[in-house]
Design a protein around this motif. Structure first.
Motif, PDB file in Angstrom:
ATOM      1  N   THR A  15       2.436  -3.222   2.636  1.00  0.00           N
ATOM      2  CA  THR A  15       2.448  -3.524   1.878  1.00  0.00           C
ATOM      3  C   THR A  15       4.201  -3.324   1.538  1.00  0.00           C
ATOM      4  OG1 THR A  15       0.342  -2.450   0.863  1.00  0.00           O
ATOM      5  CG2 THR A  15       2.030  -2.716  -0.763  1.00  0.00           C
ATOM      6  N   GLY A  28       1.859  -7.180  -1.074  1.00  0.00           N
ATOM      7  CA  GLY A  28       1.018  -7.160  -0.793  1.00  0.00           C
ATOM      8  C   GLY A  28       0.452  -8.173  -0.464  1.00  0.00           C
ATOM      9  N   VAL A  76       1.187  -0.158  -6.481  1.00  0.00           N
ATOM     10  CA  VAL A  76       0.337  -0.501  -5.194  1.00  0.00           C
ATOM     11  C   VAL A  76      -1.133  -1.071  -4.257  1.00  0.00           C
ATOM     12  CG1 VAL A  76       0.472   1.313  -3.117  1.00  0.00           C
ATOM     13  CG2 VAL A  76       1.801   1.201  -4.248  1.00  0.00           C
ATOM     14  N   SER A  80      -2.900  -4.439  -2.831  1.00  0.00           N
ATOM     15  CA  SER A  80      -3.846  -4.200  -1.724  1.00  0.00           C
ATOM     16  C   SER A  80      -5.426  -3.958  -1.510  1.00  0.00           C
ATOM     17  CB  SER A  80      -3.276  -2.420  -0.119  1.00  0.00           C
ATOM     18  OG  SER A  80      -3.850  -1.898  -1.038  1.00  0.00           O
TER      19      SER A  80
END
Length: 179
Positions: A15, A28, A76, A80
């Motif tokens: 990432t 990502g 985030v 991911s």
């Protein structure tokens, strides 16, 4: 200080984070998300950890710090792992099926409802009555699920309608029919 805003965000492997001119870009395995960050907060990125720092003191700045931390953490996690929302359809004759990039829902109306999926959202239908929505943007996945649920909300007497998988419908007794 905001307890949520002070927590650091760990950056997973594969990432990458890019922050320039209050625009955050998170890339990502599953895709890329972009968001403009509020001017009263800043990001500090070092050692695979993101920290949200505030430029000025005050209640508004602390609340924006906590909000920004939650939004960045969702970005985030989205690129991911991704996000998933599960909907259940209850009722006799109520069902769903995929047709291309849209969902066709039979929810007891005189006509089937064609629900086009927004870009970035994918759906999988199991057993004609379970819809699994997946995507990298948590807001978009949640809004799509809410829009589908809004087509036929679950009613309190028989529980017919579209509901979230973890949602509990509180039932009403109805008429007893005795004198």
């Amino acid at each position: 200080m905001s307890r949520v805003g002070k927590k650091p965000i760990a950056i997973p492997a594969k990432t990458s984070i890019d922050f320039k001119d209050s625009v955050l870009v998170v890339k990502g395995e599953k895709g890329t998300l972009t968001r403009t960050i509020h001017a009263s907060v800043g990001l500090e990125i070092k050692d695979n950890v993101i920290s949200i720092i505030i430029d000025q003191e005050g209640r508004k700045a602390r609340s924006i710090q906590g909000l920004t931390r939650s939004l960045v953490a969702n970005m985030v996690n989205g690129v991911s792992k991704g996000f998933e929302r599960i909907l259940e359809i209850n009722g006799i004759g109520y069902r769903a099926e995929m047709k291309g990039s849209s969902i066709v829902l039979n929810l007891g109306y005189s006509h089937p409802i064609d629900f086009p999926l927004p870009d970035g959202i994918s759906a999988k239908i199991e057993k004609n009555n379970v819809i699994k929505l997946t995507g990298i943007d948590k807001e978009q996945v949640g809004q799509t699920a809410a829009s589908i649920r809004k087509l036929r909300k679950p009613e309190p007497y028989k529980g017919k309608g579209v509901k979230y998988a973890e949602e509990h419908i509180q039932r009403k007794a109805g008429k007893t029919g005795t004198k």
